[in-house]
Design a protein around this motif. Structure first.
Motif, PDB file in Angstrom:
ATOM      1  N   LEU A  43       0.827  -1.201   0.000  1.00  0.00           N
ATOM      2  CA  LEU A  43       0.000   0.000   0.000  1.00  0.00           C
ATOM      3  C   LEU A  43       0.868   1.260   0.000  1.00  0.00           C
ATOM      4  O   LEU A  43       0.576   2.231  -0.704  1.00  0.00           O
ATOM      5  CB  LEU A  43      -0.934   0.000   1.203  1.00  0.00           C
ATOM      6  CG  LEU A  43      -1.901   1.186   1.317  1.00  0.00           C
ATOM      7  CD1 LEU A  43      -2.787   1.276   0.082  1.00  0.00           C
ATOM      8  CD2 LEU A  43      -2.746   1.065   2.579  1.00  0.00           C
ATOM      9  N   SER A  44       1.943   1.241   0.782  1.00  0.00           N
ATOM     10  CA  SER A  44       2.858   2.391   0.800  1.00  0.00           C
ATOM     11  C   SER A  44       3.455   2.628  -0.584  1.00  0.00           C
ATOM     12  O   SER A  44       3.556   3.770  -1.050  1.00  0.00           O
ATOM     13  CB  SER A  44       3.973   2.166   1.818  1.00  0.00           C
ATOM     14  OG  SER A  44       3.466   2.141   3.131  1.00  0.00           O
ATOM     15  N   LEU A  45       3.851   1.565  -1.242  1.00  0.00           N
ATOM     16  CA  LEU A  45       4.412   1.689  -2.585  1.00  0.00           C
ATOM     17  C   LEU A  45       3.372   2.210  -3.571  1.00  0.00           C
ATOM     18  O   LEU A  45       3.691   2.996  -4.476  1.00  0.00           O
ATOM     19  CB  LEU A  45       4.947   0.336  -3.058  1.00  0.00           C
ATOM     20  CG  LEU A  45       6.201  -0.193  -2.345  1.00  0.00           C
ATOM     21  CD1 LEU A  45       6.483  -1.632  -2.755  1.00  0.00           C
ATOM     22  CD2 LEU A  45       7.404   0.700  -2.648  1.00  0.00           C
ATOM     23  N   MET A  46       2.132   1.780  -3.410  1.00  0.00           N
ATOM     24  CA  MET A  46       1.059   2.251  -4.285  1.00  0.00           C
ATOM     25  C   MET A  46       0.842   3.755  -4.116  1.00  0.00           C
ATOM     26  O   MET A  46       0.717   4.492  -5.108  1.00  0.00           O
ATOM     27  CB  MET A  46      -0.234   1.501  -3.974  1.00  0.00           C
ATOM     28  CG  MET A  46      -0.225   0.022  -4.328  1.00  0.00           C
ATOM     29  SD  MET A  46      -1.587  -0.874  -3.525  1.00  0.00           S
ATOM     30  CE  MET A  46      -3.037  -0.018  -4.195  1.00  0.00           C
ATOM     31  N   VAL A  47       0.788   4.204  -2.867  1.00  0.00           N
ATOM     32  CA  VAL A  47       0.592   5.630  -2.602  1.00  0.00           C
ATOM     33  C   VAL A  47       1.759   6.439  -3.151  1.00  0.00           C
ATOM     34  O   VAL A  47       1.572   7.484  -3.792  1.00  0.00           O
ATOM     35  CB  VAL A  47       0.414   5.885  -1.094  1.00  0.00           C
ATOM     36  CG1 VAL A  47       0.368   7.385  -0.799  1.00  0.00           C
ATOM     37  CG2 VAL A  47      -0.851   5.212  -0.576  1.00  0.00           C
ATOM     38  N   GLU A  48       2.968   5.959  -2.909  1.00  0.00           N
ATOM     39  CA  GLU A  48       4.153   6.646  -3.420  1.00  0.00           C
ATOM     40  C   GLU A  48       4.118   6.743  -4.942  1.00  0.00           C
ATOM     41  O   GLU A  48       4.463   7.773  -5.526  1.00  0.00           O
ATOM     42  CB  GLU A  48       5.402   5.896  -2.963  1.00  0.00           C
ATOM     43  CG  GLU A  48       6.720   6.470  -3.481  1.00  0.00           C
ATOM     44  CD  GLU A  48       7.130   7.763  -2.815  1.00  0.00           C
ATOM     45  OE1 GLU A  48       8.232   8.243  -3.091  1.00  0.00           O
ATOM     46  OE2 GLU A  48       6.338   8.317  -2.019  1.00  0.00           O
ATOM     47  N   GLU A  49       3.653   5.689  -5.587  1.00  0.00           N
ATOM     48  CA  GLU A  49       3.622   5.673  -7.052  1.00  0.00           C
ATOM     49  C   GLU A  49       2.626   6.691  -7.601  1.00  0.00           C
ATOM     50  O   GLU A  49       2.950   7.455  -8.512  1.00  0.00           O
ATOM     51  CB  GLU A  49       3.269   4.270  -7.542  1.00  0.00           C
ATOM     52  CG  GLU A  49       2.992   4.166  -9.030  1.00  0.00           C
ATOM     53  CD  GLU A  49       4.164   4.527  -9.902  1.00  0.00           C
ATOM     54  OE1 GLU A  49       3.939   4.892 -11.071  1.00  0.00           O
ATOM     55  OE2 GLU A  49       5.318   4.471  -9.428  1.00  0.00           O
ATOM     56  N   LEU A  58       5.533   9.408   6.360  1.00  0.00           N
ATOM     57  CA  LEU A  58       5.916  10.363   5.330  1.00  0.00           C
ATOM     58  C   LEU A  58       6.798   9.675   4.294  1.00  0.00           C
ATOM     59  O   LEU A  58       7.972   9.415   4.533  1.00  0.00           O
ATOM     60  CB  LEU A  58       6.647  11.556   5.950  1.00  0.00           C
ATOM     61  CG  LEU A  58       5.767  12.613   6.621  1.00  0.00           C
ATOM     62  CD1 LEU A  58       6.631  13.700   7.242  1.00  0.00           C
ATOM     63  CD2 LEU A  58       4.791  13.224   5.629  1.00  0.00           C
ATOM     64  N   LEU A  59       6.204   9.381   3.155  1.00  0.00           N
ATOM     65  CA  LEU A  59       6.944   8.783   2.062  1.00  0.00           C
ATOM     66  C   LEU A  59       7.790   9.854   1.380  1.00  0.00           C
ATOM     67  O   LEU A  59       7.515  11.051   1.514  1.00  0.00           O
ATOM     68  CB  LEU A  59       5.976   8.144   1.069  1.00  0.00           C
ATOM     69  CG  LEU A  59       5.022   7.106   1.664  1.00  0.00           C
ATOM     70  CD1 LEU A  59       3.977   6.693   0.642  1.00  0.00           C
ATOM     71  CD2 LEU A  59       5.791   5.901   2.160  1.00  0.00           C
ATOM     72  N   PRO A  60       8.831   9.463   0.637  1.00  0.00           N
ATOM     73  CA  PRO A  60       9.725  10.447   0.021  1.00  0.00           C
ATOM     74  C   PRO A  60       9.015  11.549  -0.748  1.00  0.00           C
ATOM     75  O   PRO A  60       9.303  12.738  -0.557  1.00  0.00           O
ATOM     76  CB  PRO A  60      10.613   9.593  -0.884  1.00  0.00           C
ATOM     77  CG  PRO A  60      10.666   8.265  -0.187  1.00  0.00           C
ATOM     78  CD  PRO A  60       9.308   8.086   0.423  1.00  0.00           C
TER      79      PRO A  60
END
Length: 266
Positions: free
Chosen positions: A99-105, A152-154
């Motif tokens: 999910l974190s990767l999806m949001v970041e994308e 907080l993602l990058p």
């Protein structure tokens, strides 16, 4: 090689994932057909199609966009990719990380930051509109960003830094800057939640909000006694105006920014 939905010929890239659809429209039709059938149709295994983090993340985004975050599972994504469930864990540790990767994308695909925007109001408007469009395209993002314990993602840190810089030179403390940014953010996510809930209701029932107002909404209006509640009765008679989410968002955003302007003028 042809589109599995409409049969149109596809261009096969020399590298990367082989496409299965000729357009997002055909991809969406295929998803809706599976949802209507009440079943998950797995893609056939393709040994020539190597799993990658990017492929897994995109498959998860496609599922969430079409069916909501509740449809996400490692097993479901594996089925969409024609892979074994356990093979996904070599690339993504688990659903939370996915999910974190999806949001970041989805955040990385577009940015409100523009060198031409220098004033606080222009920047806050750009950020709010960016978030609004993000929630419209990917309503499943909302629960991730509407928690005080958001990671907080990058890309998120870059947006927050740019937002805080909107109020530089005004003599405000770091906390005050953050509170102003949070005020705009909370307004956008609040009305975004209304829109996301309506999207979920429409997906589950097949009835959009305009149709709902024409039936259930009209019945509700009939229960309001004009003599006792003249203002509410007048409001209920203007049902069509209550379904315009974009217009409502823009009106409220302007009022929030007007309030911040008054505060700063003091």
């Amino acid at each position: 090689m042809s589109c599995v939905e409409c049969g149109e010929p596809l261009e096969v890239p020399t590298r990367g994932r082989r496409p299965r659809y000729c357009s997002r429209s055909c991809q969406a039709k295929a998803y809706r057909a599976r949802v209507a059938a009440g079943a998950t149709v797995a893609r056939p295994a393709d040994p020539d199609r190597a799993l990658t983090v990017e492929a897994i993340v995109q498959a998860a985004i496609d599922v969430a966009d079409a069916e909501g975050a509740n449809a996400l599972s490692m097993r479901r994504i594996a089925a969409e990719l024609g892979a074994g469930t356990m093979s996904l864990y070599r690339y993504v540790p688990g659903k939370d990380e996915l999910l974190s990767l999806m949001v970041e994308e989805v955040i990385a695909r577009q940015s409100p930051r523009s060198p031409g925007l220098t004033g606080w109001r222009e920047r806050m408007t750009a950020i709010a509109r960016y978030d609004w469009e993000l929630y419209k395209r990917h309503p499943w993002v909302l629960p991730f960003v509407t928690t005080p314990r958001t990671v907080l993602l990058p890309n998120m840190t870059e947006e927050v830094e740019w937002a805080l810089a909107s109020f530089d030179g005004l003599g405000l403390s770091a906390v005050m800057k953050f509170q102003l940014v949070l005020t705009v953010n909370h307004y956008t996510s609040g009305i975004g939640l209304l829109m996301a809930n309506d999207w979920e209701a429409r997906r589950a029932s097949g009835v959009d909000i305009e149709q709902w107002w024409e039936t259930t909404g009209r019945d509700l209006a009939g229960t309001v006694v004009a003599e006792d509640h003249p203002r509410l009765s007048e409001l209920m008679s203007e049902q069509s105006e209550m379904t315009l989410f974009d217009e409502t968002f823009e009106f409220g955003l302007a009022r929030v920014l007007d309030g911040i302007a008054l505060l700063l003028d003091r």
